[in-house]
Design an enzyme around this catalytic site. Sequence first.
Site, PDB file in Angstrom:
ATOM      1  N   CYS A 113      10.138   9.479  -3.503  1.00  0.00           N
ATOM      2  CA  CYS A 113       9.995   9.391  -2.038  1.00  0.00           C
ATOM      3  C   CYS A 113       9.709   7.920  -1.753  1.00  0.00           C
ATOM      4  O   CYS A 113       8.547   7.516  -1.661  1.00  0.00           O
ATOM      5  CB  CYS A 113       8.828  10.263  -1.577  1.00  0.00           C
ATOM      6  SG  CYS A 113       9.011  12.005  -1.992  1.00  0.00           S
ATOM      7  N   ALA A 115      10.894   5.127   0.440  1.00  0.00           N
ATOM      8  CA  ALA A 115      10.898   4.157   1.537  1.00  0.00           C
ATOM      9  C   ALA A 115       9.502   3.973   2.132  1.00  0.00           C
ATOM     10  O   ALA A 115       8.725   4.940   2.173  1.00  0.00           O
ATOM     11  CB  ALA A 115      11.869   4.629   2.612  1.00  0.00           C
ATOM     12  N   PRO A 116       9.138   2.763   2.569  1.00  0.00           N
ATOM     13  CA  PRO A 116       9.980   1.567   2.697  1.00  0.00           C
ATOM     14  C   PRO A 116      10.122   0.720   1.434  1.00  0.00           C
ATOM     15  O   PRO A 116      10.743  -0.343   1.475  1.00  0.00           O
ATOM     16  CB  PRO A 116       9.262   0.774   3.800  1.00  0.00           C
ATOM     17  CG  PRO A 116       7.831   1.144   3.655  1.00  0.00           C
ATOM     18  CD  PRO A 116       7.807   2.571   3.190  1.00  0.00           C
ATOM     19  N   GLY A 117       9.560   1.153   0.299  1.00  0.00           N
ATOM     20  CA  GLY A 117       9.999   0.559  -0.954  1.00  0.00           C
ATOM     21  C   GLY A 117       9.106  -0.478  -1.622  1.00  0.00           C
ATOM     22  O   GLY A 117       9.546  -1.133  -2.565  1.00  0.00           O
ATOM     23  N   LYS A 119       6.652   0.112  -3.579  1.00  0.00           N
ATOM     24  CA  LYS A 119       6.433   0.527  -4.966  1.00  0.00           C
ATOM     25  C   LYS A 119       7.734   0.435  -5.761  1.00  0.00           C
ATOM     26  O   LYS A 119       7.711   0.170  -6.959  1.00  0.00           O
ATOM     27  CB  LYS A 119       5.841   1.942  -5.024  1.00  0.00           C
ATOM     28  CG  LYS A 119       4.464   1.996  -4.361  1.00  0.00           C
ATOM     29  CD  LYS A 119       3.830   3.357  -4.393  1.00  0.00           C
ATOM     30  CE  LYS A 119       2.590   3.411  -3.510  1.00  0.00           C
ATOM     31  NZ  LYS A 119       2.897   3.519  -2.068  1.00  0.00           N
ATOM     32  N   ASP A 137      15.105   8.848  -0.560  1.00  0.00           N
ATOM     33  CA  ASP A 137      14.307   9.106   0.641  1.00  0.00           C
ATOM     34  C   ASP A 137      15.163   9.875   1.642  1.00  0.00           C
ATOM     35  O   ASP A 137      16.375   9.668   1.738  1.00  0.00           O
ATOM     36  CB  ASP A 137      13.779   7.813   1.281  1.00  0.00           C
ATOM     37  CG  ASP A 137      12.512   8.090   2.088  1.00  0.00           C
ATOM     38  OD1 ASP A 137      11.406   7.822   1.589  1.00  0.00           O
ATOM     39  OD2 ASP A 137      12.631   8.618   3.224  1.00  0.00           O
ATOM     40  N   ARG A 142      14.205   4.513   7.489  1.00  0.00           N
ATOM     41  CA  ARG A 142      13.277   3.910   6.527  1.00  0.00           C
ATOM     42  C   ARG A 142      14.037   3.391   5.308  1.00  0.00           C
ATOM     43  O   ARG A 142      13.709   2.351   4.741  1.00  0.00           O
ATOM     44  CB  ARG A 142      12.210   4.930   6.096  1.00  0.00           C
ATOM     45  CG  ARG A 142      11.132   5.135   7.145  1.00  0.00           C
ATOM     46  CD  ARG A 142      10.283   6.348   6.860  1.00  0.00           C
ATOM     47  NE  ARG A 142       9.407   6.209   5.706  1.00  0.00           N
ATOM     48  CZ  ARG A 142       8.146   5.788   5.765  1.00  0.00           C
ATOM     49  NH1 ARG A 142       7.622   5.448   6.915  1.00  0.00           N
ATOM     50  NH2 ARG A 142       7.407   5.706   4.683  1.00  0.00           N
ATOM     51  N   ASP A 184       5.307   9.629  -4.648  1.00  0.00           N
ATOM     52  CA  ASP A 184       4.381   9.157  -3.602  1.00  0.00           C
ATOM     53  C   ASP A 184       4.825   9.844  -2.300  1.00  0.00           C
ATOM     54  O   ASP A 184       5.399   9.216  -1.417  1.00  0.00           O
ATOM     55  CB  ASP A 184       4.512   7.622  -3.507  1.00  0.00           C
ATOM     56  CG  ASP A 184       3.532   6.998  -2.526  1.00  0.00           C
ATOM     57  OD1 ASP A 184       2.379   7.427  -2.478  1.00  0.00           O
ATOM     58  OD2 ASP A 184       3.950   6.058  -1.805  1.00  0.00           O
ATOM     59  N   CYS A 239      -1.924   8.451   0.069  1.00  0.00           N
ATOM     60  CA  CYS A 239      -2.913   7.633   0.789  1.00  0.00           C
ATOM     61  C   CYS A 239      -3.727   8.587   1.663  1.00  0.00           C
ATOM     62  O   CYS A 239      -3.942   8.355   2.841  1.00  0.00           O
ATOM     63  CB  CYS A 239      -2.265   6.501   1.577  1.00  0.00           C
ATOM     64  SG  CYS A 239      -1.016   6.999   2.747  1.00  0.00           S
TER      65      CYS A 239
HETATM   66  N1  SAM Z   1       6.519   5.016  -1.772  1.00  0.00           N
HETATM   67  C1  SAM Z   1       6.733   4.408  -0.474  1.00  0.00           C
HETATM   68  C2  SAM Z   1       6.281   2.951  -0.528  1.00  0.00           C
HETATM   69  O1  SAM Z   1       5.444   2.608  -1.354  1.00  0.00           O
HETATM   70  O2  SAM Z   1       6.786   2.157   0.249  1.00  0.00           O
HETATM   71  C3  SAM Z   1       6.055   5.178   0.626  1.00  0.00           C
HETATM   72  C4  SAM Z   1       6.498   6.628   0.688  1.00  0.00           C
HETATM   73  S1  SAM Z   1       5.918   7.534   2.073  1.00  0.00           S
HETATM   74  C5  SAM Z   1       4.296   7.892   1.637  1.00  0.00           C
HETATM   75  C6  SAM Z   1       6.710   9.064   1.855  1.00  0.00           C
HETATM   76  C7  SAM Z   1       8.211   9.036   2.022  1.00  0.00           C
HETATM   77  O3  SAM Z   1       8.726  10.288   1.581  1.00  0.00           O
HETATM   78  C8  SAM Z   1       8.708   8.867   3.451  1.00  0.00           C
HETATM   79  O4  SAM Z   1       9.502   7.726   3.547  1.00  0.00           O
HETATM   80  C9  SAM Z   1       9.538  10.134   3.714  1.00  0.00           C
HETATM   81  O5  SAM Z   1      10.692   9.881   4.486  1.00  0.00           O
HETATM   82  C10 SAM Z   1       9.909  10.537   2.307  1.00  0.00           C
HETATM   83  N2  SAM Z   1      10.251  11.954   2.104  1.00  0.00           N
HETATM   84  C11 SAM Z   1       9.704  13.054   2.693  1.00  0.00           C
HETATM   85  N3  SAM Z   1      10.266  14.171   2.211  1.00  0.00           N
HETATM   86  C12 SAM Z   1      11.172  13.791   1.271  1.00  0.00           C
HETATM   87  C13 SAM Z   1      12.069  14.503   0.403  1.00  0.00           C
HETATM   88  N4  SAM Z   1      12.141  15.830   0.414  1.00  0.00           N
HETATM   89  N5  SAM Z   1      12.856  13.773  -0.434  1.00  0.00           N
HETATM   90  C14 SAM Z   1      12.800  12.426  -0.449  1.00  0.00           C
HETATM   91  N6  SAM Z   1      11.974  11.705   0.366  1.00  0.00           N
HETATM   92  C15 SAM Z   1      11.171  12.381   1.201  1.00  0.00           C
END
Ligand code: SAM
Length: 312
Positions: A113, A115-117, A119, A137, A142, A184, A239
Amino acid sequence: MGGSSAGRVLPRYVRVNTLKTSLDDVITYFKRQGYANKGKARSIEELVDFAQKSGKFFLQDLHIPNLLVFPPSTDFHNDSLYTSGHLILQDKASCLPALLLDPPVGACVIDACAAPGNKTSQLAAIVQNKGKVFAFDLDTKRLATMSTLLLRAGVTCQELANQDFLKVNPCDPKYQKVSHILVDPSCSGSGMPNQMRVLTDEAGSEKEERLQALSAFQRRALSHALSFPSVQYVVYSTCSIHQQENEDVVKDILQQHPDFGLVNVLPSWPLRGLDTFAGSECCLRASLTETLTNGFFVALFKRRSPEERRLY
Ligand code: SAM
């Protein structure tokens, strides 16, 4: 920026992007800009004192290599090293998952998961742009932002997909070498300073329903990651400060996947998982008051060897 609790304020954390530069070069740059290098911090208390100050100086973090710490009022949004992707503005706690996952150079990794990337770019730096980072994502916007950020950060080993991670087939030959996965997932965000009030204001039953829906998704995403045939390590992070999204998820997943155990990560980290199951101290928590970061949770799963499975 920042938030405060018990008089504590978040400093400005700056991750050096080793795909584009080195810690030494960045330190030299800041010294030329008139910043004094105060050396490596020895304790969180030292960071707490430091974060009360303002002025042109910085410390190197004690836990995260390549992380510099500046007084809270420092703003790098217009700094040329930031705009060119040499520096990433990333909270210290959010640097933990990729650091602890620690895939070797050239590894095949999934960021489930992504975005925005931030990690993803950290993972790419750890594998030195060799191997592959598959990043998924669901959110198109995003993902577009992420694509721009990764380009700016000099990431070249990524394969981005606008796809539901839960629908990615673990048996697809494309993923047969995936050894490390970072999960994440979407969470309540209750560890972020601006989210704390929102959740406190929410009516009890609404909050509970929302947490249940989130933790159901988190369990599915983590369980799916553990089903990849060659995966050895999976890091799970949120978080969130809520037990339902953190220890409760980890406890259930350990019961469902006896072939995985927890790694006791970063023993010097002071704040551990809530004491809700045997081994919860292997998990990390982070908070403004205890670790001078946003609220955060991390657990690292490792596939048990046949020997360990016999003993378990
Ligand atoms: N790891 C990212 C970073 O460090 O920048 C932050 C991730 S954020 C907490 C969670 C992300 O999970 C969101 O961008 C959301 O769109 C995505 N998301 C939610 N459900 C998802 C799914 N079923 N498959 C893939 N991504 C998903």
